[in-house]
Enzyme design. Sequence first.
Site, PDB file in Angstrom:
ATOM      1  N   ARG A  99      -8.967  98.751 -18.051  1.00 36.11           N
ATOM      2  CA  ARG A  99      -8.290  97.651 -17.336  1.00 36.11           C
ATOM      3  C   ARG A  99      -8.809  97.666 -15.911  1.00 36.11           C
ATOM      4  O   ARG A  99      -8.942  98.730 -15.293  1.00 36.11           O
ATOM      5  CB  ARG A  99      -6.776  97.830 -17.338  1.00 36.11           C
ATOM      6  CG  ARG A  99      -6.093  96.813 -16.434  1.00 36.11           C
ATOM      7  CD  ARG A  99      -4.598  96.827 -16.571  1.00 36.11           C
ATOM      8  NE  ARG A  99      -4.174  96.268 -17.844  1.00 36.11           N
ATOM      9  CZ  ARG A  99      -2.900  96.018 -18.164  1.00 36.11           C
ATOM     10  NH1 ARG A  99      -1.948  96.285 -17.298  1.00 36.11           N
ATOM     11  NH2 ARG A  99      -2.583  95.518 -19.331  1.00 36.11           N
TER      12      ARG A  99
ATOM     13  N   LYS B 137     -15.186 106.629  -3.760  1.00 35.64           N
ATOM     14  CA  LYS B 137     -16.266 107.000  -2.822  1.00 35.64           C
ATOM     15  C   LYS B 137     -17.354 105.948  -2.808  1.00 35.64           C
ATOM     16  O   LYS B 137     -18.404 106.131  -2.203  1.00 35.64           O
ATOM     17  CB  LYS B 137     -16.881 108.348  -3.237  1.00 35.64           C
ATOM     18  CG  LYS B 137     -15.919 109.500  -3.313  1.00 35.64           C
ATOM     19  CD  LYS B 137     -16.659 110.730  -3.845  1.00 35.64           C
ATOM     20  CE  LYS B 137     -15.703 111.726  -4.462  1.00 35.64           C
ATOM     21  NZ  LYS B 137     -16.406 112.666  -5.354  1.00 35.64           N
TER      22      LYS B 137
ATOM     23  N   HIS C 233      -6.949  89.260 -21.847  1.00 38.91           N
ATOM     24  CA  HIS C 233      -6.258  90.484 -22.289  1.00 38.91           C
ATOM     25  C   HIS C 233      -6.275  90.468 -23.819  1.00 38.91           C
ATOM     26  O   HIS C 233      -5.242  90.266 -24.463  1.00 38.91           O
ATOM     27  CB  HIS C 233      -4.834  90.456 -21.739  1.00 38.91           C
ATOM     28  CG  HIS C 233      -4.097  91.765 -21.831  1.00 38.91           C
ATOM     29  ND1 HIS C 233      -4.576  92.866 -22.530  1.00 38.91           N
ATOM     30  CD2 HIS C 233      -2.896  92.149 -21.312  1.00 38.91           C
ATOM     31  CE1 HIS C 233      -3.708  93.852 -22.425  1.00 38.91           C
ATOM     32  NE2 HIS C 233      -2.683  93.453 -21.700  1.00 38.91           N
TER      33      HIS C 233
ATOM     34  N   ARG D 287       2.630  99.449 -21.146  1.00 33.71           N
ATOM     35  CA  ARG D 287       2.407  99.225 -22.575  1.00 33.71           C
ATOM     36  C   ARG D 287       0.964  99.454 -23.016  1.00 33.71           C
ATOM     37  O   ARG D 287       0.700 100.184 -23.974  1.00 33.71           O
ATOM     38  CB  ARG D 287       2.792  97.800 -22.977  1.00 33.71           C
ATOM     39  CG  ARG D 287       4.244  97.608 -23.282  1.00 33.71           C
ATOM     40  CD  ARG D 287       4.666  96.242 -22.833  1.00 33.71           C
ATOM     41  NE  ARG D 287       4.558  96.178 -21.384  1.00 33.71           N
ATOM     42  CZ  ARG D 287       5.509  96.605 -20.553  1.00 33.71           C
ATOM     43  NH1 ARG D 287       6.630  97.053 -21.030  1.00 33.71           N
ATOM     44  NH2 ARG D 287       5.340  96.587 -19.243  1.00 33.71           N
ATOM     45  N   THR D 288       0.029  98.811 -22.339  1.00 30.96           N
ATOM     46  CA  THR D 288      -1.354  98.856 -22.826  1.00 30.96           C
ATOM     47  C   THR D 288      -1.891 100.281 -22.730  1.00 30.96           C
ATOM     48  O   THR D 288      -2.473 100.804 -23.689  1.00 30.96           O
ATOM     49  CB  THR D 288      -2.224  97.879 -22.007  1.00 30.96           C
ATOM     50  OG1 THR D 288      -1.529  96.641 -21.895  1.00 30.96           O
ATOM     51  CG2 THR D 288      -3.560  97.657 -22.670  1.00 30.96           C
TER      52      THR D 288
HETATM   53  N1   CP Z   1       1.625  93.563 -21.726  1.00 38.27           N
HETATM   54  C1   CP Z   1       1.004  94.385 -20.872  1.00 38.27           C
HETATM   55  O1   CP Z   1      -0.219  94.281 -20.645  1.00 38.27           O
HETATM   56  O2   CP Z   1       1.825  95.304 -20.272  1.00 38.27           O
HETATM   57  P1   CP Z   1       1.329  96.431 -19.298  1.00 38.27           P
HETATM   58  O3   CP Z   1       0.829  95.763 -18.039  1.00 38.27           O
HETATM   59  O4   CP Z   1       2.513  97.296 -19.051  1.00 38.27           O
HETATM   60  O5   CP Z   1       0.203  97.160 -19.960  1.00 38.27           O
END
Ligand code: CP
Length: 352
Positions: free
Chosen positions: A103, A82, A131, A53-54
């Site tokens: 991320r 590396k 998040h 999703r993100t």
């Molecule tokens: N909700 C969420 O962060 O989903 P993903 O890990 O698929 O990005």
Amino acid sequence: MEIRHLINIEDVTVEWWNDLYSTCKDIIAHPEDYSDACRGKVMASLFFEPSTRTNFSFQTAMLRLGGSVFGFSDPSATSSSKGETLADTIRMVSSYADTIVMRNPKEGAAKAASLYSEVPLINAGDGGHMHPTQTLADLTTINTLHGEIGNMNVGLCGDLKYGRTVHSLVMALSKFPNVTYYLIAPRDLAMPEYMLTFMKKHGQKYYEVTNLESTIPQLDVLYMTRIQRERFPDPLEYDRLKGVYVLTKRKLDQAKKDLLVMHPLPRVDEIAVDVDSDPRAVYFEQARYGMFIRMALLLRTTHMPRIKPPYVDPAREHRCRNKVCVTQSETYLPSLTYDADGLYCGYCDSKL
Ligand code: CP
């Protein structure tokens, strides 16, 4: 107040949110007006950890704004494999892009990266810590479907220890009026100490409970979460706790007719598939709102001026005991602490 790097949802103000949400609503109503809004702008998408999703919602958000995207979802294909430091990776990427979405499995990695970035950096999840853009998706869902943010009972259920989305959500909701929380978790997955400290400090009313079924009737929002297998130091501990809560259609019988059942997704088994057809199940809608609110966010960050970050003195004075804090692996990072009834790590928020 403008936010340059979106690292921690705590930086978000109600005024900033209202502005962003207003843009989001306009994008949903008139998508054609925004199809060239980021023409010539470039987003870097750095996913050191898996995502559906993100990652994809940020990419499609940028493409729908007429901008471009580069990046990776497999860090083994980059020079970090590396031994290149996070700081050097960010220095390079920020010289190519207009905004960075990152991320990373290390807690506090987004804060660390922002110290070296010439362009706005958006935290797309840093380990079990925060998040914030998931929270923007959650706020959009609540604002749109509940009609306001506030005056509601919110149940947070499942892995409240490692579930970064619940941490960010509570921090955001603390800015809105009259929210009561039901923290539904087994003792071993309870809300971390720094979050309870935060809730007390901000006068948040909460109850720590273990029973989902008996709590459901009081709720306006039920936010289910997955048990985060990848964050458990001991796999046996995960096996013991998995499946501890499962929301079924039968359990929803006692719920309010206008309850919102939310989930950041992905789900494993904590929401039975027979719940999907219930009109109160809004988790797929929630994920779609995530794309629109990320469009509104990118519209801002990609148009901010490039600013060379000040030189950061690499001397370290504190050692965070959190084994997954970014300071454990990126050992050059400067000391960063704050005082909140004790000294806390300025990267991962663990008590020092
Ligand atoms: N909700 C969420 O962060 O989903 P993903 O890990 O698929 O990005």
